[in-house]
Design a protein around this motif. Sequence first.
Motif, mmCIF file in Angstrom:
data_model
loop_
_atom_site.group_PDB
_atom_site.id
_atom_site.type_symbol
_atom_site.label_atom_id
_atom_site.label_comp_id
_atom_site.label_asym_id
_atom_site.label_seq_id
_atom_site.Cartn_x
_atom_site.Cartn_y
_atom_site.Cartn_z
ATOM 1 N N ILE A 44 0.844 -1.202 0.000
ATOM 2 C CA ILE A 44 0.000 0.000 0.000
ATOM 3 C C ILE A 44 0.874 1.245 0.000
ATOM 4 C CG2 ILE A 44 -1.683 1.354 1.321
ATOM 5 C CD1 ILE A 44 -2.811 -1.293 2.377
ATOM 6 N N GLY A 45 1.954 1.217 0.781
ATOM 7 C CA GLY A 45 2.876 2.347 0.822
ATOM 8 C C GLY A 45 3.492 2.639 -0.536
ATOM 9 N N LEU A 46 3.949 1.596 -1.215
ATOM 10 C CA LEU A 46 4.541 1.764 -2.542
ATOM 11 C C LEU A 46 3.510 2.271 -3.548
ATOM 12 C CD1 LEU A 46 6.722 -1.477 -2.602
ATOM 13 C CD2 LEU A 46 7.583 0.874 -2.678
ATOM 14 N N LEU A 47 2.280 1.782 -3.457
ATOM 15 C CA LEU A 47 1.215 2.263 -4.351
ATOM 16 C C LEU A 47 0.909 3.739 -4.102
ATOM 17 C CD1 LEU A 47 -1.243 -0.788 -4.313
ATOM 18 C CD2 LEU A 47 0.181 -0.017 -6.223
ATOM 19 N N LEU A 48 0.941 4.151 -2.836
ATOM 20 C CA LEU A 48 0.721 5.565 -2.514
ATOM 21 C C LEU A 48 1.829 6.437 -3.112
ATOM 22 C CD1 LEU A 48 -0.409 5.429 1.239
ATOM 23 C CD2 LEU A 48 -1.833 5.940 -0.745
ATOM 24 N N ILE A 49 3.070 5.961 -3.007
ATOM 25 C CA ILE A 49 4.205 6.710 -3.569
ATOM 26 C C ILE A 49 4.038 6.879 -5.071
ATOM 27 C CG2 ILE A 49 6.690 6.703 -3.993
ATOM 28 C CD1 ILE A 49 7.048 5.238 -1.326
ATOM 29 N N VAL A 50 3.693 5.797 -5.754
ATOM 30 C CA VAL A 50 3.531 5.849 -7.210
ATOM 31 C C VAL A 50 2.349 6.728 -7.593
ATOM 32 C CG1 VAL A 50 2.992 4.465 -9.253
ATOM 33 C CG2 VAL A 50 4.622 3.600 -7.556
ATOM 34 N N THR A 51 1.255 6.655 -6.850
ATOM 35 C CA THR A 51 0.075 7.478 -7.138
ATOM 36 C C THR A 51 0.392 8.958 -6.992
ATOM 37 O OG1 THR A 51 -1.356 5.712 -6.302
ATOM 38 C CG2 THR A 51 -2.341 7.893 -6.530
ATOM 39 N N VAL A 52 1.124 9.307 -5.944
ATOM 40 C CA VAL A 52 1.462 10.714 -5.693
ATOM 41 C C VAL A 52 2.518 11.207 -6.673
ATOM 42 C CG1 VAL A 52 2.598 12.269 -4.044
ATOM 43 C CG2 VAL A 52 0.846 10.691 -3.247
ATOM 44 N N SER A 53 3.515 10.353 -6.975
ATOM 45 C CA SER A 53 4.716 10.833 -7.656
ATOM 46 C C SER A 53 4.828 10.452 -9.126
ATOM 47 C CB SER A 53 5.960 10.301 -6.922
ATOM 48 O OG SER A 53 5.875 10.577 -5.546
ATOM 49 N N GLY A 54 4.087 9.449 -9.577
ATOM 50 C CA GLY A 54 4.235 9.018 -10.970
ATOM 51 C C GLY A 54 5.638 8.490 -11.208
ATOM 52 N N TYR A 55 6.253 8.930 -12.321
ATOM 53 C CA TYR A 55 7.608 8.477 -12.654
ATOM 54 C C TYR A 55 8.628 8.903 -11.598
ATOM 55 C CZ TYR A 55 5.814 7.285 -17.270
ATOM 56 O OH TYR A 55 5.099 6.711 -18.295
ATOM 57 N N ASN A 56 8.354 10.023 -10.910
ATOM 58 C CA ASN A 56 9.289 10.512 -9.901
ATOM 59 C C ASN A 56 9.315 9.647 -8.642
ATOM 60 O OD1 ASN A 56 10.375 12.773 -11.264
ATOM 61 N ND2 ASN A 56 8.484 13.903 -10.883
ATOM 62 N N ALA A 57 8.451 8.631 -8.587
ATOM 63 C CA ALA A 57 8.481 7.697 -7.454
ATOM 64 C C ALA A 57 9.831 6.998 -7.355
ATOM 65 C CB ALA A 57 7.366 6.663 -7.601
ATOM 66 N N ILE A 58 10.589 7.008 -8.457
ATOM 67 C CA ILE A 58 11.908 6.376 -8.454
ATOM 68 C C ILE A 58 12.799 6.973 -7.370
ATOM 69 C CG2 ILE A 58 12.856 7.953 -10.199
ATOM 70 C CD1 ILE A 58 13.646 4.193 -9.842
ATOM 71 N N HIS A 59 12.632 8.280 -7.087
ATOM 72 C CA HIS A 59 13.498 8.942 -6.096
ATOM 73 C C HIS A 59 13.310 8.391 -4.684
ATOM 74 C CE1 HIS A 59 15.357 11.808 -8.774
ATOM 75 N NE2 HIS A 59 14.171 12.198 -9.228
ATOM 76 N N PRO A 60 12.105 8.458 -4.094
ATOM 77 C CA PRO A 60 11.964 7.921 -2.732
ATOM 78 C C PRO A 60 12.230 6.421 -2.649
ATOM 79 C CG PRO A 60 9.815 8.594 -3.615
ATOM 80 C CD PRO A 60 10.855 9.103 -4.540
ATOM 81 N N ILE A 61 11.836 5.674 -3.700
ATOM 82 C CA ILE A 61 12.038 4.221 -3.656
ATOM 83 C C ILE A 61 13.523 3.872 -3.757
ATOM 84 C CG2 ILE A 61 11.623 2.049 -4.876
ATOM 85 C CD1 ILE A 61 8.865 3.202 -5.686
ATOM 86 N N PHE A 62 14.226 4.474 -4.727
ATOM 87 C CA PHE A 62 15.644 4.177 -4.910
ATOM 88 C C PHE A 62 16.465 4.630 -3.703
ATOM 89 C CE2 PHE A 62 19.884 5.578 -6.368
ATOM 90 C CZ PHE A 62 20.384 4.341 -6.755
ATOM 91 N N LEU A 104 11.912 18.247 -11.931
ATOM 92 C CA LEU A 104 11.712 18.425 -10.495
ATOM 93 C C LEU A 104 10.430 17.730 -10.060
ATOM 94 C CD1 LEU A 104 12.700 22.159 -9.799
ATOM 95 C CD2 LEU A 104 13.847 20.112 -8.934
ATOM 96 N N SER A 105 10.448 17.190 -8.860
ATOM 97 C CA SER A 105 9.271 16.503 -8.332
ATOM 98 C C SER A 105 8.327 17.482 -7.659
ATOM 99 C CB SER A 105 9.699 15.431 -7.324
ATOM 100 O OG SER A 105 10.572 14.509 -7.920
ATOM 101 N N SER A 106 7.104 17.042 -7.415
ATOM 102 C CA SER A 106 6.103 17.893 -6.766
ATOM 103 C C SER A 106 6.402 18.047 -5.281
ATOM 104 C CB SER A 106 4.715 17.268 -6.931
ATOM 105 O OG SER A 106 4.641 16.046 -6.199
ATOM 106 N N GLY A 107 5.741 19.013 -4.656
ATOM 107 C CA GLY A 107 5.885 19.215 -3.220
ATOM 108 C C GLY A 107 5.443 18.007 -2.422
#
Length: 490
Positions: A44-62, A104-107
């Motif tokens: 669920i956490g990973l899905l939330l990250i992807v939903t909020v960030s899109g392609y930029n989810a790579i940053h928090p995950i990596f 740049l990623s969103s706030g």
Amino acid sequence: MLAFINKNKNDLIYLGLLLFSVFIGRYYRSIGSVQAKKWVGSIIGLLLIVTVSGYNAIHPIFSALLGITIIKLTTVRYCHVATFFLMFGYLFFFRLADKFGLPLSSGQTNLIEMIIVLRVVGVAFEINGSWITVGKTKKQENDDNKSQVKGIDRDDDFVEIINPCYADLFHYTFNYVGLLTGPYYRYRTFDDYFHLPFSKYVDCTGFTINTLKIVPLYVSLYLALSNLWPLEYILSEDHNNRNFLYRMLYPWALFAAFRQRVYSGMTLAESVCTSAGLGAYPVQGRNRTGHGPTVGYLKLKKMSEEEAKSAQYDFITVESMDVWGCETVVTLRDSMKVWNKAVQYWVAMVVYKRFPVKLLKIHAALFVSVIWHGYHAGYFFCIYFCPFYLMAEDIYYKLYYKDATGTKKKIIGFIMWFLRSHSESYQAAAFLLLTFDRIWIYYSSVYHYWYGVWFAFLILGLLLNQVHKIGRHKKIEDVNTKEKIKNVKQ
């Protein structure tokens, strides 16, 4: 309405995800298997990250995966230092991505990255701190007097070895509870959630409803204040043509709106925790925000199901904001203690207590707090100028407020509250305007007056303190002289 939705689309999505996280809590805490529960929380956490960030989810995950890999690859002695510099280094890269040709990623993604940094760095310091503390305790365990004192006194920061495996570090880092906007909680709290029975017996629904019921008021006040006194107006020519008193007090409205926004987000974030049951401990543990139980923790871990069923609980461990305290405390020092308490705890434990140079502890803590928020000038203006106000405030507090009583204390308290609130509002204007050029436009419109007031207060306070010391010494000398004369006559 459509224009409002388009303008605030990201915020509305974020709000929706927070409400979703609150809603699923009751189902999440009902999952029986520990491993299944951990995996569901992480997915669920990973899905939330992807939903909020899109392609930029790579940053928090990596960055998270890199951080927990470093923790496991380096020795216990150095894992906290290596992880700290790695995670904050990546945080700088993440915020300057456009300089490297990346978008740049969103706030909202920035908020998730900030929480990831707290979790990964925090657990590295927990691992290191537990080995150091428990190692010292074992060397001294033959000292009977020391162990007797510990029986009555508060627990040490670490009372047992903390050494999670890679999978548990992964689950702690990505669990959806607190991932979107906090609050920060220790790995120990996360581990207790799965292995102790407290979440089964605490009234999660009652706590959640009680926490959520005030949120509509915060949201309404935020919308009203931000529309009546918008931030951009402070930079306009029309604002500069207003009288000085209006320009001086405008930051009060800006900071009031900002507080309602923060209260809304933090309260919803706490509700995610209460809904899932994470952070519930029996009240006899004298729980502290961020930390959890401070007394008798090992005894709480041995609590039977029957004892757990009849215990009284609280969620102080995951409490971020003391809203009433934020609005009413008299001094800036106390205000700092009740604002975003979970992050304050992290800064105190990771930076202030562990920094090796005593004289620089406060500066290190403030500097880390600034760079965690961002690299903009506004964060430095807002956070790093607090000690200068505190220097003056401490003098007046000791001279006039500390020992005052009755009406005198109320009057002095109101004056100190007003000055504290005005100082915070003036600093918050810089926090919200962010860049140096925008800050300079507003501060120039009021002639940078508050820094002059601070300096004048400090000089006057130092003089009054000296006069008070001289008067006190003279009084002591007079008393001693009278005693000598009395003894001679006898």
